[in-house]
Scaffold this active site. Structure first.
Site, PDB file in Angstrom:
ATOM      1  N   LYS A   1       0.841  -1.205   0.000  1.00  0.00           N
ATOM      2  CA  LYS A   1       0.000   0.000   0.000  1.00  0.00           C
ATOM      3  C   LYS A   1       0.877   1.257   0.000  1.00  0.00           C
ATOM      4  CE  LYS A   1      -3.669  -2.477   2.366  1.00  0.00           C
ATOM      5  NZ  LYS A   1      -4.310  -2.865   3.611  1.00  0.00           N
TER       6      LYS A   1
ATOM      7  N   GLN B   1      -4.258  -1.270   9.948  1.00  0.00           N
ATOM      8  CA  GLN B   1      -4.127  -2.606   9.360  1.00  0.00           C
ATOM      9  C   GLN B   1      -4.602  -3.664  10.361  1.00  0.00           C
ATOM     10  OE1 GLN B   1      -3.090  -3.275   6.134  1.00  0.00           O
ATOM     11  NE2 GLN B   1      -3.636  -5.389   6.533  1.00  0.00           N
TER      12      GLN B   1
ATOM     13  N   ASP C   1     -10.612   2.994   4.354  1.00  0.00           N
ATOM     14  CA  ASP C   1     -10.960   1.574   4.282  1.00  0.00           C
ATOM     15  C   ASP C   1     -12.486   1.378   4.269  1.00  0.00           C
ATOM     16  OD1 ASP C   1      -9.075  -0.363   3.940  1.00  0.00           O
ATOM     17  OD2 ASP C   1      -8.606  -0.627   6.064  1.00  0.00           O
TER      18      ASP C   1
END
Ligand code: NAP
Length: 280
Positions: free
Chosen positions: A50, A94, A117
């Site tokens: 990412k 994460q 997200d």
């Protein structure tokens, strides 16, 4: 007839190129704060990927690697600081976190405007109510692939296998928003094959290697395989692709289907968050 292959790699490359152009048009490049807690090897690989793509497209990498023994309160403070920092466009925590941390209240600290997200309760609520907001990356990537392939969603029978907050539920909501008639299946669904065989569009996101076989697919159906499994024999998805390819009308491969779209949509969300912040 052999199914057309839906090329996720090519689609993701297009999205990245578009995001790169969008970033270049902004006065200030967006900043993506990825938070990696501890040293889970798979998470470290995902975050590294990412970050690499984020900088490649001209965004600022505001990564923080936090110790595995960080406390809930301390991590809350880190997120709160990022939430109020105007140089931070997007925040990505994460998952999974070390066991002593409770992810839900931490995710809830991320403001919906920085929730790249798309996993906070506010973002989920906005999706359910059909309000604008940042959408979860993997199901948004599936929608992009369907649109790019010219699949007609209005009135289509769409079946989603899986009801996780990460994939299945938002996938069903996104398909519903496009006027598909949506059925969501899960581990307690009876006669799964009977239901999937009625699908014009079948999204497999159960996390079981090759569980969707030829008996579960209607001839000509669009089959989207979200599953990702690393077996001794190599990578595979939730669909038995070799067995289904002569039945489906279109199919996503694994690898090279849905997988590449997830990070591309994360980058698109980050750009979108930056544009919204600039406009407000
Ligand atoms: P998850 O949280 O484990 O959820 C799996 C879902 O499948 C649950 O809702 C479960 O039902 C349902 N399920 C389990 N067994 C079933 C069965 N026999 N029949 C029907 N439904 C069943 O998994 P996830 O996070 O949604 O991920 C799903 C898959 O997608 C995994 O393979 C994951 O690796 C992959 N994935 C890929 C990407 C990507 O970028 N390509 C991103 C995210 C996930 P219950 O709710 O009843 O337990």
């Amino acid at each position: 007839m052999t199914a057309d292959i839906i090329d996720g790699k090519a689609a993701a490359a297009e999205v990245r190129a578009e995001v790169e152009r969008g970033v270049a048009a902004l006065d200030t490049p967006p900043g993506l704060a990825t938070l990696l807690v501890g040293d889970d090897p798979a998470s470290a690989i995902y975050v590294a990927s990412k970050r690499k793509q984020c900088t490649r497209l001209g965004m600022r990498d505001l990564h923080q690697h936090l110790p595995a023994d960080i406390g809930q309160d301390e991590l809350t403070t880190v997120i709160d600081d990022l939430a109020t920092d105007p140089t931070v466009t997007g925040i990505l925590l994460q998952l999974p976190l070390p066991r002593h941390l409770d992810p839900a209240p931490l995710i809830a600290r991320i403001p919906p405007t920085k929730d790249v997200d798309g996993l906070t309760e506010l973002s989920a609520g906005r999706l359910t109510l059909g309000r604008p907001g940042l959408r979860p990356c993997t199901p948004a990537g599936v929608m992009h692939l369907l649109a790019r392939a010219g699949v007609k969603l209005e009135g289509a029978n769409a079946v989603v296998v899986g009801r996780s907050a990460l994939v299945g539920k938002p996938q069903a909501q996104l398909l519903l928003a496009e006027n598909a008639t949506v059925t969501t299946c899960h581990s307690r669904t009876r006669d799964l094959t009977e239901i999937t065989r009625r699908a014009d569009i079948l999204v497999a996101a159960a996390g079981i290697p090759r569980m969707i076989g030829p008996d579960a697919v209607k001839p000509g159906a669009i089959v989207i395989d979200v599953g990702m499994h690393r077996l001794e024999t190599g990578l595979c998805g939730d669909v038995d692709t070799d067995a289904v390819i002569d039945i489906a009308g279109m199919i996503t491969p694994v690898p090279g289907g849905v997988g590449p779209m997830t990070i591309a949509m994360l980058l698109q969300n980050t750009l979108h968050a930056a544009e919204l912040a600039t406009a407000s």
